[in-house]
Scaffold this motif. Structure first.
Motif, PDB file in Angstrom:
ATOM      1  N   GLU A  68      41.163  38.288  36.411  1.00  0.00           N
ATOM      2  CA  GLU A  68      40.242  39.248  35.772  1.00  0.00           C
ATOM      3  C   GLU A  68      40.062  38.938  34.298  1.00  0.00           C
ATOM      4  N   LEU A  69      41.187  38.618  33.638  1.00  0.00           N
ATOM      5  CA  LEU A  69      41.122  38.349  32.201  1.00  0.00           C
ATOM      6  C   LEU A  69      40.386  37.042  31.910  1.00  0.00           C
ATOM      7  N   VAL A  70      40.588  36.047  32.770  1.00  0.00           N
ATOM      8  CA  VAL A  70      39.864  34.791  32.589  1.00  0.00           C
ATOM      9  C   VAL A  70      38.372  35.030  32.829  1.00  0.00           C
ATOM     10  N   LEU A  71      38.086  35.855  33.823  1.00  0.00           N
ATOM     11  CA  LEU A  71      36.684  36.174  34.114  1.00  0.00           C
ATOM     12  C   LEU A  71      36.022  36.814  32.886  1.00  0.00           C
ATOM     13  N   ALA A  72      36.764  37.691  32.233  1.00  0.00           N
ATOM     14  CA  ALA A  72      36.238  38.339  31.028  1.00  0.00           C
ATOM     15  C   ALA A  72      35.972  37.295  29.940  1.00  0.00           C
ATOM     16  N   GLN A  73      36.892  36.328  29.805  1.00  0.00           N
ATOM     17  CA  GLN A  73      36.678  35.250  28.815  1.00  0.00           C
ATOM     18  C   GLN A  73      35.387  34.495  29.127  1.00  0.00           C
ATOM     19  N   MET A  74      35.189  34.231  30.415  1.00  0.00           N
ATOM     20  CA  MET A  74      34.007  33.469  30.819  1.00  0.00           C
ATOM     21  C   MET A  74      32.726  34.253  30.547  1.00  0.00           C
ATOM     22  N   ARG A  75      32.758  35.543  30.871  1.00  0.00           N
ATOM     23  CA  ARG A  75      31.538  36.357  30.677  1.00  0.00           C
ATOM     24  C   ARG A  75      31.181  36.447  29.198  1.00  0.00           C
ATOM     25  N   GLN A  76      32.221  36.479  28.392  1.00  0.00           N
ATOM     26  CA  GLN A  76      31.991  36.532  26.949  1.00  0.00           C
ATOM     27  C   GLN A  76      31.263  35.274  26.453  1.00  0.00           C
ATOM     28  N   LEU A 127      41.180  28.180  40.099  1.00  0.00           N
ATOM     29  CA  LEU A 127      39.898  28.876  40.217  1.00  0.00           C
ATOM     30  C   LEU A 127      39.984  30.053  41.196  1.00  0.00           C
ATOM     31  N   ALA A 128      40.959  29.993  42.111  1.00  0.00           N
ATOM     32  CA  ALA A 128      41.000  30.973  43.208  1.00  0.00           C
ATOM     33  C   ALA A 128      41.152  32.404  42.706  1.00  0.00           C
ATOM     34  N   CYS A 129      42.053  32.624  41.750  1.00  0.00           N
ATOM     35  CA  CYS A 129      42.299  34.002  41.305  1.00  0.00           C
ATOM     36  C   CYS A 129      41.081  34.558  40.563  1.00  0.00           C
ATOM     37  N   VAL A 130      40.356  33.674  39.905  1.00  0.00           N
ATOM     38  CA  VAL A 130      39.139  34.114  39.207  1.00  0.00           C
ATOM     39  C   VAL A 130      38.058  34.478  40.232  1.00  0.00           C
ATOM     40  N   THR A 131      37.972  33.670  41.263  1.00  0.00           N
ATOM     41  CA  THR A 131      36.984  33.949  42.314  1.00  0.00           C
ATOM     42  C   THR A 131      37.261  35.306  42.958  1.00  0.00           C
ATOM     43  N   ARG A 132      38.530  35.547  43.262  1.00  0.00           N
ATOM     44  CA  ARG A 132      38.877  36.830  43.900  1.00  0.00           C
ATOM     45  C   ARG A 132      38.583  37.987  42.950  1.00  0.00           C
TER      46      ARG A 132
END
Lengths: 232, 679
Positions: A222-230, A11-16
């Motif tokens: 960043e890419l995981v964050l984009a997946q989540m926002r989608q 989760l850390a890299c997504v949080t950052r």
């Protein structure tokens, strides 16, 4: 409404990445929350504040629970080298110096290392009312030399100082994901695969997303964050 | 016998020998053999296991997969036919036509259909597992001291195609019964005796010390496929087996232990109401008498298996990495006792050198280098390895531990024997090198490691070339940074010759020296070489070479390295192939035999005064001729200074060849002109 994430170190890299991008995100990272998981008669259970947060959250929940069992089992070479044939892709390389263990037995070992996390994921599913997504742990790196430099060997003076062959680490990651995917499928949880374009043709994480021997970096986050926002 | 208490009935005639607690005992047979194995273990006579469960597998999981029951995962062997067949399959003398059953998504072994719950997950897993299993069976039967075999049944289902015997009827545990292909056989006395005679004879041919103990299972048949009552079938079966056992005991030196008689004498006290299950008091009585008459003294207390702390240590490691994820990289502290900084390690190592403590310097620099990729650490490591020998030249002499050793595990191998990396130990090296000239090790490194080393060789050669092209000034990096040799060191003159012929001394690439020494240590190869010498091995500066042989090579010369180094030495070269060799790239052409002398040089058509002429090689080779093995990346050939060889040039050569020659020497029998490196 901020994105709600819960889980362990992936989760850390997504949080950052969310902080950098200014994306509202609420994260329950167990590494930052001592006491977040309590032992309830031998079963892991969330502390009260986390339970309340999950119950009160109406939107989707993103799970990063666990995600390291395959690394624990296979990052370092075992003193009695082992390998296995991945049933889905039996032609993947085998370590010629290793003994071949039954794939179903390796899966049982990995499953036993994952059980506690699956119980926690079940808790999340039970408490949260919205959709639940589980994020696949990042694929392994093929670069053993780079990983070797990340290991604090001084802490393990008796250990064989060798990173396991890349193929074994890849197979364990695949097997681990199969366990997670099967659990998700049976528990109404959507399993979210690693972002497209983060791995090479052989399935290994591209160098640009390497974090350390077990984790991905902020670019991957960043890419995981984009997946989540989608999916939010 | 009338009126006697069961506790005093003892029908055992002791054997002329006894089983010591250090004997390698292997058991096999029907279900009753499992009781025998369990009680022997409980009495401190650990069974010889050649296919033990991996320590990662918990006990119950291991048991479910058939580990720990017998020496290897062969499961119950009910008939003499199955036993003989197992040995013949394991040694390649029999390959059943019907060799695998695929059903319900699994692949099943017809000859141990329940060994893998749910079957094997793929055909490859099945073949890999069987390869391992057969190796374990060969080892168990080849090395055992005592074999306890419990004869269980005479009825067995066999293949009409080739007579292959199944442990249970096809279709019961796996597979599908087909009357066109499967038929019942009920073995007679002569067949059982012949099966076991063949087994004894074939195993004793390679394991002459084998002692055989036969028992007949007292467990009655549960059912029969013959058209008779099961009680009549039981009587027939037990009678046949008992007569066969007696015949073998009288005529073939086997020892018969009367477990059958002990149990049947006990009647209802030893048999459960189902008339089949042997009650624990019965098994205990059998084993009491076995212990009293056959075992020598008391065994060693059973040692519980050591808990595998691999997972707990690995968890700690992953926890450290996870903890680091939590920290802000700009302010975070390492959650561990970080090793000394490179500067501190360099200072400490220099202080050690000044006091002559080179081993401490090497240990400190190695630990620091594992944490920090710092070129200074690699350079000083190479220097310390060089200085260590000069600071303490051995004065004693360690005798050659293999002189006069007649053991040759490759006795029946013609030419160069081959082994897998996992089989490598000092005795295997000695058997290969001292009896056959060399030992070919397949998969010493995996292909990824070989590719990494090949890349390192390329970078070292490129760095060397760049240094020459740039006017031989500062060394560019640690891929090439020459070891400083004393001005009067004779070896220095050989360096330009090596570099002019597509090579770089390993010692002149501190980076590769570090990588290779680490790899050899991690893989246990340094220890094997040291065991082979009987003293800590050293590496040669002048002979250990990173090499690329170009595709344009068209000539090479036969030679023995002993011609340059002398014969009063003890050496071992691990020649590592880093790219495919022998088909499209050069390889090695070898004389596949042990030669214990230096052959004449400069004659018999030789091109140089140091080379062996082709006519001389032909004379020594005789009808066997020479060989050009093919190597995959990661394969290695091990040989010493007497080995006759040359670069092999295949007809279809079109690619460059990457390899590393790593010459090791025993410090007390070292060629003085080669300059040693401490490992």
């Amino acid at each position: 409404m901020p994105l709600l994430c819960i889980g362990h170190s992936h989760l850390a890299c997504v949080t950052r990445a969310a902080v950098t991008a200014g994306v509202p995100l609420r994260a329950f990272n167990f590494w930052d929350l001592p006491g977040a998981i309590v032992n309830d008669g031998g079963q892991p259970r969330f502390a009260e504040d986390i339970r309340e947060a999950l119950i009160g959250h109406a939107g989707p929940v993103f799970s990063f629970v666990g995600g390291g069992a395959h690394v624990v089992l296979g990052m370092l070479v075992h003193p009695r080298r082992f390998d296995f044939v991945l049933p889905d892709e039996p032609d993947l390389a085998l370590d010629p110096a290793a003994e071949v263990l039954p794939a179903t037995a390796v899966r049982r070992i990995l499953q036993s290392m994952t059980d506690e996390y699956l119980t926690l994921m079940g808790e999340v599913r039970r408490l949260a009312s919205g959709a639940m997504f589980h994020i696949e742990p990042p694929p392994p790196s093929a670069d053993a030399l780079r990983m070797h430099a990340d290991v604090p060997w001084v802490m393990f003076p008796d250990r064989c100082r060798e990173i396991s062959p890349a193929a074994l680490r890849y197979k364990l990651w695949r097997l681990h994901s199969q366990i997670l995917r099967a659990w998700c499928s049976g528990n109404g949880v959507t399993f979210v695969e690693a972002p497209a374009g983060t791995s090479d043709a052989d399935g290994f994480m591209l160098d640009g997303y390497y974090g350390d021997g077990a984790h991905a970096n902020d670019a991957y986050g960043e890419l995981v964050l984009a997946q989540m926002r989608q999916r939010a | 016998m009338a009126g006697r208490e069961l506790a005093v009935i003892d029908p055992v005639l002791p054997p002329p020998w006894r089983i010591g607690s250090d004997a390698k005992i292997v058991t096999a047979g029907s279900c009753f053999a499992q009781h025998v194995a369990r009680h022997l273990r409980d009495q401190g006579y650990p069974l010889f296991e050649t296919e033990p469960a991996h320590p990662l597998m918990p006990a119950r999981l291991a048991e479910a997969y058939g580990y720990g029951v017998y020496a290897a995962r062969y499961g119950n062997i009910y008939t003499s036919r199955q036993l003989l067949q197992l040995w013949r399959r394991a040694t390649g003398r029999m390959q059943p036509v019907e060799d695998c059953w695929q059903q319900d998504g699994g692949w099943f072994d017809p000859f141990r259909p329940t060994i893998q719950p749910g079957g094997f997950s793929s055909m490859r897993e099945y073949t890999e597992d069987r390869r391992q299993h057969f190796a374990a069976v060969r080892r168990a039967f080849s090395e055992m001291d005592v074999f306890v075999f419990t004869l269980g049944l005479t009825e067995c289902w066999v293949s009409r195609l080739d007579g292959a015997a199944y442990p249970v009827c096809p279709g019961v545990a796996a597979g599908r019964f087909d009357a066109e292909r499967h038929v019942l056989v009920n073995l007679g006395v002569q067949e059982v005796v012949e099966d076991l005679r063949a087994f004894i004879s074939e195993v004793r041919a390679i394991n002459p010390r084998l002692r055989l103990i036969l028992t007949v299972s007292p467990v009655p048949l549960a059912a029969t496929a013959e058209s008779q009552h099961v009680l009549a079938a039981t009587t027939y079966s037990k009678s046949v087996l008992r007569v066969a056992a007696e015949t073998l005991a009288r005529q073939d030196g086997a020892y018969y232990f009367p477990a059958y008689e002990i149990i049947t004498a006990g009647g209802g006290e030893y048999l459960a109401p189902d008339r089949r299950t042997i009650l624990e008091p019965g098994v205990r009585r059998v084993m009491e008498l076995f212990s009293q008459h056959v075992l020598d003294g008391t065994g060693s207390p059973a040692v519980p298996p050591e808990e595998d702390d691999f997972l707990s240590q690995s968890r700690r490691l992953v926890d450290v990495l996870c903890d680091e994820q939590r920290l802000d990289p700009s302010t975070g502290e390492l959650p561990m006792n970080a090793p000394d900084s490179p500067d501190a390690a360099l200072n400490f190592a220099d202080a050690c050198r000044a006091q002559g403590h080179h081993d401490e310097a090497i240990a400190c620099l190695t630990a620091a280098r594992r944490r920090h990729q710092d070129a200074r650490l690699e350079r000083l490591l190479a220097t310390c390895r060089f200085e260590a020998y000069q600071a303490g030249v051995p004065v004693s002499t360690v005798p050659d531990r293999w002189a006069g050793d007649a053991a040759d595990r490759f006795e029946h191998v013609e030419g160069i024997p081959e082994v897998q990396a996992g089989e490598l130990d000092a005795r295997t090296v000695a058997a290969g090198v001292r009896k056959h000239g060399a030992l070919l090790v397949r998969g010493l490194f995996d292909t990824a490691t070989a590719a990494m080393l090949a890349e390192g060789v390329k970078r070292s050669l490129d760095a060397c070339q760049a240094w020459h092209d740039g006017g031989q000034g500062e060394f560019p990096d640690t891929w090439y940074s020459r070891l400083a040799l004393p001005a009067d060191c004779e070896l220095g003159v050989a360096r330009p010759w090596v570099e002019g012929n597509g090579g770089v001394w390993l010692a002149d690439s501190p980076r590769m020296l570090y990588e290779l020494t680490e790899l050899l240590e991690r893989r246990g190869i340094t220890r094997v070489v040291s065991d082979y010498f009987g003293e800590p091995a050293m590496m040669s500066v002048g002979k250990s070479t990173l090499r690329c042989v170009p595709s344009t090579i068209r000539a090479s010369d036969w030679h023995q390295d002993g011609a340059f180094m002398g014969t009063e030495i003890r050496s071992l070269n691990i020649w590592m192939a880093l790219s495919p060799c022998g088909v499209e790239a050069s390889g090695l052409e070898v004389l596949p035999q042990r030669v214990d002398r230096i052959l004449p040089t400069g004659s018999h058509g030789a091109s140089f005064d140091w080379s062996v002429g082709p006519e001389m090689v032909r004379q020594v080779a005789g009808a066997g001729g020479t060989r050009s093995p093919q190597f995959e990346p990661g394969d290695a050939l091990l040989f010493d200074h007497f080995f006759v060889h040359r670069t092999g040039i295949p007809a279809a050569i079109s690619r460059d060849r990457y390899a590393i020659e790593s010459w090791f020497f025993a410090p007390t029998a070292y060629p003085a002109n080669q300059v040693p490196l401490r490992l």
